[in-house]
Design a protein around this motif. Structure first.
Motif, PDB file in Angstrom:
ATOM      1  N   ARG A 184       0.856  -1.173   0.000  1.00 17.86           N
ATOM      2  CA  ARG A 184       0.000   0.000   0.000  1.00 17.86           C
ATOM      3  C   ARG A 184       0.897   1.229   0.000  1.00 17.86           C
ATOM      4  NH1 ARG A 184      -1.808  -1.067   6.113  1.00 17.86           N
ATOM      5  NH2 ARG A 184      -0.360   0.382   7.076  1.00 17.86           N
ATOM      6  N   THR A 185       0.341   2.362  -0.386  1.00 19.61           N
ATOM      7  CA  THR A 185       1.169   3.572  -0.481  1.00 19.61           C
ATOM      8  C   THR A 185       1.680   4.031   0.880  1.00 19.61           C
ATOM      9  OG1 THR A 185      -0.819   4.924  -0.426  1.00 19.61           O
ATOM     10  CG2 THR A 185       0.079   4.377  -2.590  1.00 19.61           C
ATOM     11  N   ASP A 186       0.904   3.821   1.933  1.00 17.52           N
ATOM     12  CA  ASP A 186       1.335   4.194   3.275  1.00 17.52           C
ATOM     13  C   ASP A 186       1.726   2.935   4.031  1.00 17.52           C
ATOM     14  OD1 ASP A 186       1.706   5.200   5.813  1.00 17.52           O
ATOM     15  OD2 ASP A 186      -0.423   5.399   6.232  1.00 17.52           O
ATOM     16  N   ASN A 187       3.009   2.610   4.050  1.00 19.33           N
ATOM     17  CA  ASN A 187       3.497   1.414   4.735  1.00 19.33           C
ATOM     18  C   ASN A 187       3.872   1.705   6.184  1.00 19.33           C
ATOM     19  OD1 ASN A 187       3.148  -0.357   2.649  1.00 19.33           O
ATOM     20  ND2 ASN A 187       5.193  -0.089   1.830  1.00 19.33           N
ATOM     21  N   THR A 188       3.036   2.457   6.864  1.00 20.16           N
ATOM     22  CA  THR A 188       3.305   2.822   8.253  1.00 20.16           C
ATOM     23  C   THR A 188       2.248   2.184   9.151  1.00 20.16           C
ATOM     24  OG1 THR A 188       4.202   4.930   7.506  1.00 20.16           O
ATOM     25  CG2 THR A 188       3.643   4.774   9.817  1.00 20.16           C
ATOM     26  N   SER A 189       2.680   1.708  10.307  1.00 18.60           N
ATOM     27  CA  SER A 189       1.733   1.091  11.242  1.00 18.60           C
ATOM     28  C   SER A 189       0.661   2.089  11.654  1.00 18.60           C
ATOM     29  CB  SER A 189       2.473   0.556  12.466  1.00 18.60           C
ATOM     30  OG  SER A 189       3.098   1.608  13.168  1.00 18.60           O
ATOM     31  N   ARG A 190      -0.512   1.554  11.954  1.00 17.17           N
ATOM     32  CA  ARG A 190      -1.656   2.405  12.301  1.00 17.17           C
ATOM     33  C   ARG A 190      -2.200   2.082  13.693  1.00 17.17           C
ATOM     34  NH1 ARG A 190      -4.727   1.648   6.563  1.00 17.17           N
ATOM     35  NH2 ARG A 190      -3.209   2.778   5.316  1.00 17.17           N
ATOM     36  N   GLY A 191      -1.401   1.537  14.516  1.00 16.71           N
ATOM     37  CA  GLY A 191      -1.838   1.165  15.860  1.00 16.71           C
ATOM     38  C   GLY A 191      -1.256  -0.181  16.246  1.00 16.71           C
ATOM     39  N   VAL A 192      -1.684  -0.680  17.388  1.00 18.01           N
ATOM     40  CA  VAL A 192      -1.160  -1.943  17.910  1.00 18.01           C
ATOM     41  C   VAL A 192      -2.307  -2.926  18.060  1.00 18.01           C
ATOM     42  CG1 VAL A 192      -0.009  -3.052  19.863  1.00 18.01           C
ATOM     43  CG2 VAL A 192       0.697  -0.756  19.143  1.00 18.01           C
ATOM     44  N   LEU A 193      -2.236  -4.040  17.331  1.00 14.08           N
ATOM     45  CA  LEU A 193      -3.224  -5.109  17.471  1.00 14.08           C
ATOM     46  C   LEU A 193      -2.842  -5.997  18.659  1.00 14.08           C
ATOM     47  CD1 LEU A 193      -5.710  -6.585  16.400  1.00 14.08           C
ATOM     48  CD2 LEU A 193      -4.200  -7.853  14.868  1.00 14.08           C
ATOM     49  N   LYS A 194      -1.563  -6.379  18.701  1.00 17.34           N
ATOM     50  CA  LYS A 194      -1.034  -7.196  19.809  1.00 17.34           C
ATOM     51  C   LYS A 194       0.357  -6.676  20.140  1.00 17.34           C
ATOM     52  CE  LYS A 194      -3.504 -11.410  18.661  1.00 17.34           C
ATOM     53  NZ  LYS A 194      -3.396 -12.840  18.379  1.00 17.34           N
ATOM     54  N   PRO A 195       0.721  -6.654  21.416  1.00 19.39           N
ATOM     55  CA  PRO A 195       2.059  -6.180  21.784  1.00 19.39           C
ATOM     56  C   PRO A 195       3.152  -7.131  21.286  1.00 19.39           C
ATOM     57  CG  PRO A 195       0.872  -6.979  23.713  1.00 19.39           C
ATOM     58  CD  PRO A 195      -0.085  -7.011  22.567  1.00 19.39           C
ATOM     59  N   LEU A 196       4.341  -6.589  21.063  1.00 18.73           N
ATOM     60  CA  LEU A 196       5.501  -7.372  20.644  1.00 18.73           C
ATOM     61  C   LEU A 196       6.388  -7.618  21.855  1.00 18.73           C
ATOM     62  CD1 LEU A 196       6.364  -5.409  17.376  1.00 18.73           C
ATOM     63  CD2 LEU A 196       4.922  -7.444  17.630  1.00 18.73           C
ATOM     64  N   ALA A 197       7.107  -8.734  21.838  1.00 14.68           N
ATOM     65  CA  ALA A 197       7.927  -9.096  22.996  1.00 14.68           C
ATOM     66  C   ALA A 197       9.297  -9.598  22.580  1.00 14.68           C
ATOM     67  CB  ALA A 197       7.230 -10.178  23.821  1.00 14.68           C
ATOM     68  N   ALA A 198      10.246  -9.432  23.486  1.00 13.52           N
ATOM     69  CA  ALA A 198      11.547 -10.098  23.408  1.00 13.52           C
ATOM     70  C   ALA A 198      11.610 -10.998  24.629  1.00 13.52           C
ATOM     71  CB  ALA A 198      12.685  -9.092  23.421  1.00 13.52           C
ATOM     72  N   GLN A 199      12.024 -12.245  24.419  1.00 18.38           N
ATOM     73  CA  GLN A 199      12.068 -13.217  25.507  1.00 18.38           C
ATOM     74  C   GLN A 199      13.439 -13.871  25.543  1.00 18.38           C
ATOM     75  OE1 GLN A 199       8.925 -15.510  23.808  1.00 18.38           O
ATOM     76  NE2 GLN A 199       7.360 -14.576  25.098  1.00 18.38           N
ATOM     77  N   VAL A 200      13.893 -14.151  26.755  1.00 19.38           N
ATOM     78  CA  VAL A 200      15.174 -14.825  26.950  1.00 19.38           C
ATOM     79  C   VAL A 200      14.947 -16.033  27.841  1.00 19.38           C
ATOM     80  CG1 VAL A 200      17.497 -14.629  27.895  1.00 19.38           C
ATOM     81  CG2 VAL A 200      16.473 -12.680  26.729  1.00 19.38           C
ATOM     82  N   SER A 201      15.450 -17.175  27.411  1.00 17.77           N
ATOM     83  CA  SER A 201      15.395 -18.390  28.207  1.00 17.77           C
ATOM     84  C   SER A 201      16.820 -18.926  28.340  1.00 17.77           C
ATOM     85  CB  SER A 201      14.501 -19.430  27.513  1.00 17.77           C
ATOM     86  OG  SER A 201      14.510 -20.636  28.228  1.00 17.77           O
ATOM     87  N   ILE A 202      17.225 -19.201  29.563  1.00 18.64           N
ATOM     88  CA  ILE A 202      18.566 -19.730  29.821  1.00 18.64           C
ATOM     89  C   ILE A 202      18.415 -21.018  30.614  1.00 18.64           C
ATOM     90  CG2 ILE A 202      20.776 -19.321  30.997  1.00 18.64           C
ATOM     91  CD1 ILE A 202      20.284 -16.326  30.591  1.00 18.64           C
ATOM     92  N   TRP A 203      19.162 -22.036  30.222  1.00 17.59           N
ATOM     93  CA  TRP A 203      19.145 -23.254  31.011  1.00 17.59           C
ATOM     94  C   TRP A 203      20.563 -23.750  31.211  1.00 17.59           C
ATOM     95  CZ3 TRP A 203      17.358 -22.556  26.176  1.00 17.59           C
ATOM     96  CH2 TRP A 203      17.842 -23.359  25.149  1.00 17.59           C
ATOM     97  N   GLU A 204      20.787 -24.310  32.379  1.00 19.05           N
ATOM     98  CA  GLU A 204      22.108 -24.837  32.737  1.00 19.05           C
ATOM     99  C   GLU A 204      21.948 -26.258  33.248  1.00 19.05           C
ATOM    100  OE1 GLU A 204      23.881 -22.350  35.703  1.00 19.05           O
ATOM    101  OE2 GLU A 204      23.860 -20.581  34.438  1.00 19.05           O
ATOM    102  N   SER A 205      22.794 -27.138  32.774  1.00 23.65           N
ATOM    103  CA  SER A 205      22.967 -28.457  33.371  1.00 23.65           C
ATOM    104  C   SER A 205      24.466 -28.615  33.521  1.00 23.65           C
ATOM    105  CB  SER A 205      22.308 -29.549  32.535  1.00 23.65           C
ATOM    106  OG  SER A 205      22.793 -29.529  31.205  1.00 23.65           O
TER     107      SER A 205
END
Length: 110
Positions: free
Chosen positions: A50-71
């Motif tokens: 589309r001519t305007d490729n800019t977001s128009r609001g938030v449908l769902k929030p975005l996340a960054a996740q970190v998982s660390i495991w040690e054995s």
């Protein structure tokens, strides 16, 4: 998106750990953290015709996740709600996290 947010999660020790130990099985230490990376302002979009490729609001929030495991050793998995994350940026992020955790680069997956 601020690519340093997963690094901050690891560096600031915002990881919540639980230990699992059943009888003679190997103990595993698991940690997890999440942060909101939803842009506060309209952003250019990828994949729209589309001519305007800019977001128009938030449908769902975005996340960054970190998982660390040690054995016997430590490993890290990072997930980021993003399209078009370039390999160069991913490698920078993996190197920084591997340095913070003092683990080899190949033990950090993005």
């Amino acid at each position: 998106m601020n690519a340093s947010l997963p690094i901050e999660l690891v560096a600031n020790k915002n990881i919540h750990f639980n230990q699992i130990n059943e009888g003679n099985l190997v103990m595993i230490k698991l940690g997890y953290a999440q942060t909101d990376i939803t842009p506060k302002i309209p952003m250019p979009l990828i994949g729209f015709n589309r001519t305007d490729n800019t977001s128009r609001g938030v449908l769902k929030p975005l996340a960054a996740q970190v998982s660390i495991w040690e054995s016997k050793d430590c490993q890290c998995l990072i997930t980021i709600d993003s399209i078009g994350f370039k390999k160069e940026l991913a490698d920078i992020l993996r190197i920084k996290v591997s340095n913070i955790l003092e683990v080899p680069f190949d033990k950090v997956m993005l």
